[in-house]
Design an enzyme around this catalytic site. Structure first.
Site, PDB file in Angstrom:
ATOM      1  N   ASP A 231      21.150  17.481 -49.670  1.00 18.51           N
ATOM      2  CA  ASP A 231      21.189  16.746 -50.929  1.00 18.51           C
ATOM      3  C   ASP A 231      20.272  15.522 -50.888  1.00 18.51           C
ATOM      4  OD1 ASP A 231      22.676  16.198 -53.499  1.00 18.51           O
ATOM      5  OD2 ASP A 231      23.192  14.359 -52.426  1.00 18.51           O
ATOM      6  N   GLU A 291      16.771  19.647 -51.541  1.00 21.32           N
ATOM      7  CA  GLU A 291      16.681  19.184 -52.925  1.00 21.32           C
ATOM      8  C   GLU A 291      15.470  18.264 -52.986  1.00 21.32           C
ATOM      9  OE1 GLU A 291      18.927  16.850 -56.535  1.00 21.32           O
ATOM     10  OE2 GLU A 291      19.358  16.276 -54.479  1.00 21.32           O
TER      11      GLU A 291
END
Ligand code: GLC
Length: 564
Positions: A231, A291
């Site tokens: 993330d 990401e």
């Protein structure tokens, strides 16, 4: 004391096991040296919204386990589960308070183990979502860190004195609104948070943080996970001098000045951290998805790393920025990614962005367009990552009243920013009340379209979006050209039809996608590729081809096998 010969035996055993592990790392699955994740179709599950086994209105791990057969039948090889760790749920799990457990609302570690073994039996890999940039403010590391200036974990986060009374250390703003600094009255210093104030940034310059985070990944690898989606990697590091960011004219949805995140995003140090995470991943033959909000292919290449020693699958979000059905724009982006230094990763929807069904749909032909998009990103050279519900044509359903908003940014930014609830609504399993997701009222309302777009009904309809997804995925899994073939664009000046060949040795598959609302007739000259005619493998409606001419209905798809 052990004898010399027992020492030799122990050493030999250790060497052999290290060798065995090194050999399983990056184990190729075919003659081309491809890894399992290059042939896999990934599927993102937002666990709150997928399937609710205990009927509390929120999805859970047992719910996911109950849908594994559905996923297998659909053609999914790996699931990425958005964070299911203990969390105060300020950012719905992206604020982790314990990396090595499961939030009780989702189940227990035993449920995770059951899910992992049930998935393994079906040949489905599990990836977890590793929130590397920050923890929850309720994580024990942060609780200790804020307890005093001399606490053991003080330097695990980013603490600074203010510039003056009531003034944060610099002008950095949080991407979720307001200053990126929060004053902690106990120690009278500010801590830094790129996201919500309840998500303090970890200090990745501290080796103890790095080691602790690497250990978290080991802990899960040993429990059977096949990798992580990392993330928010862009924001791992900040300029230690805290230089003010340049400010552009105007304000954003939260009323803050618009900043260029020059000094708190994409710093070169990020790559060193990724190399470290990758080294651990390689010990377990694991895969790392990133990401990665890159601005161009040069930035994307940095994320693959020199000699591909960082992320195997950095997501190409530039693909999602092609926000209209434009053959020219997609062609340009595909060519760019195809020339990147690593294996492409295609995504068209996720839990943060408006669903592809609405981004590309025109309101009248959305189902045809959903099939068109499937025909596109599931036939490209690279690994596709689907988002739950995309395969049934789920639409984004944002809240209409501020008081219904669950995602905090939707309240802070209302009405310009309505938050991300719209793309996180419950999975639509059938046409019953609550769409078969739960017997209780779901945490987010079920969209009206659940009556027409749901798994049960679409499974019975050979013309449904779901039926089309299944057919494309089946083809993808069985066609060497679609799995391993090179990408060769055709008719590059055509603004309506995007067409390309996927060529593997003497086999080739033609993909022709009509991105316009009118019928298109296209002639191909593939004689230079050595092919003479084409036979249909999969087509929508009346789309067809004969000789070297394809006739495509509006938004039609034609996929065919070429022969010499
Ligand atoms: C990532 C997640 C998003 C989350 C943010 C903060 O962008 O995808 O949902 O809010 O990180 O963790």
């Amino acid at each position: 004391m052990p004898s010399t010969s027992s020492w030799i035996l122990v050493c030999a055993f250790l060497c052999l096991s290290l060798l065995a592990r090194a050999q399983t790392a990056n184990k190729a699955i075919d003659a081309e040296g491809n890894q399992w994740w290059q042939h896999a179709v990934f599927y993102e599950i937002y666990p709150r919204s997928f399937a609710d086994s205990d009927n509390d209105g929120i999805g859970d791990l047992k719910g996911i386990a109950s849908k594994l057969d559905y996923l297998k039948d659909l053609g999914v090889d790996a699931i990425w589960i958005s964070p299911c760790f203990p969390s105060p749920q300020v950012d719905f799990g992206y604020d982790v308070s314990d990396y090595e457990n499961i939030d009780p609302m989702y189940g227990t570690l035993a449920d995770f183990d059951n899910l992992a073994s049930a998935a393994k039996k079906r040949g489905i890999h599990i990836l977890l979502d590793f929130v590397v940039n920050h923890t929850s403010d309720q994580h024990k590391w942060f609780l200790d860190s804020k307890s005093s200036r001399t606490s053991e974990h003080r330097d695990w986060y980013i603490w600074r004195d203010g510039k003056g009374p009531g003034q944060p250390p610099n002008n950095w703003t949080s991407t979720f609104g307001g200053s990126a600094w929060k004053l902690d009255p106990t120690t009278n210093q500010y801590y830094y948070h790129y996201f919500y104030a309840q998500q303090p940034d970890l200090n990745w310059r501290n080796p103890a943080v790095k080691d602790a985070m690497f250990d978290v990944t080991r802990w899960w690898y040993k429990r059977g996970v096949s990798g992580f989606r990392l993330d928010a990697v862009d924001t791992l590091f900040e300029d230690p001098d805290l230089t003010d960011n340049p400010v552009k004219p105007g304000t954003n949805a939260y009323g803050d000045p618009i900043e260029e995140d020059k000094y708190n995003k994409k710093l070169p140090e990020v790559h060193e951290a990724l190399r470290g995470l990758r080294k651990v991943a390689d010990e377990y033959n694991a895969v790392l998805i990133g990401e990665t909000w890159t601005a161009n292919i040069a930035e994307l290449n940095l994320y693959y790393g020199h000699g591909n020693n960082e992320l195997q699958l950095p997501m190409d979000f530039l693909f999602t920025t092609v926000n209209k059905l434009s053959a020219g724009d997609f062609r340009k982006q595909i060519a760019a990614v195809d020339s990147a230094s690593g294996w492409p990763t295609f995504v068209i929807s996720n839990h943060d962005i408006v669903r592809s069904y609405d981004r590309y749909g025109d309101g009248q032909h959305n189902d045809q367009i959903a099939k068109l998009m499937a025909g596109l990103y599931l036939t490209l050279r690279g690994t596709p990552i689907m988002y739950y519900g995309e395969e049934i044509g789920m639409k984004t359903t944002p809240p209409t009243r501020k008081e219904d908003v669950k995602d905090p940014i939707g309240r802070t930014g209302w009405p310009k920013e309505k938050g991300r609830d719209g793309q996180r609504t419950p999975m639509q399993w059938d046409a019953s009340e609550n769409a078969g997701f739960s017997k209780a009222t779901p945490w987010l309302p079920v969209p009206e379209t659940a009556k027409t777009h749901n798994v049960a009904d679409e499974s019975k309809d050979s013309e449904s979006v779901l039926a089309f997804y299944k057919r494309v995925l089946k083809l993808r899994h069985t066609s060497k050209a679609l799995l391993d073939g090179t990408y060769a664009p055709l008719n590059e000046n055509d603004q309506n039809v995007l067409s390309y060949l996927r060529v593997y040795k003497d086999q080739a598959v033609l993909v022709a996608l009509n991105m316009s609302g009118t019928e298109q007739k296209v002639s191909f000259d593939w004689s230079k590729n050595g092919f003479a005619s084409v036979k249909s493998l999969l087509a929508t409606g009346k789309s067809s081809a004969s000789g070297s001419v394809a006739t495509l209905e509006p938004y039609g798809v034609f996929i065919g096998q070429l022969s010499k």
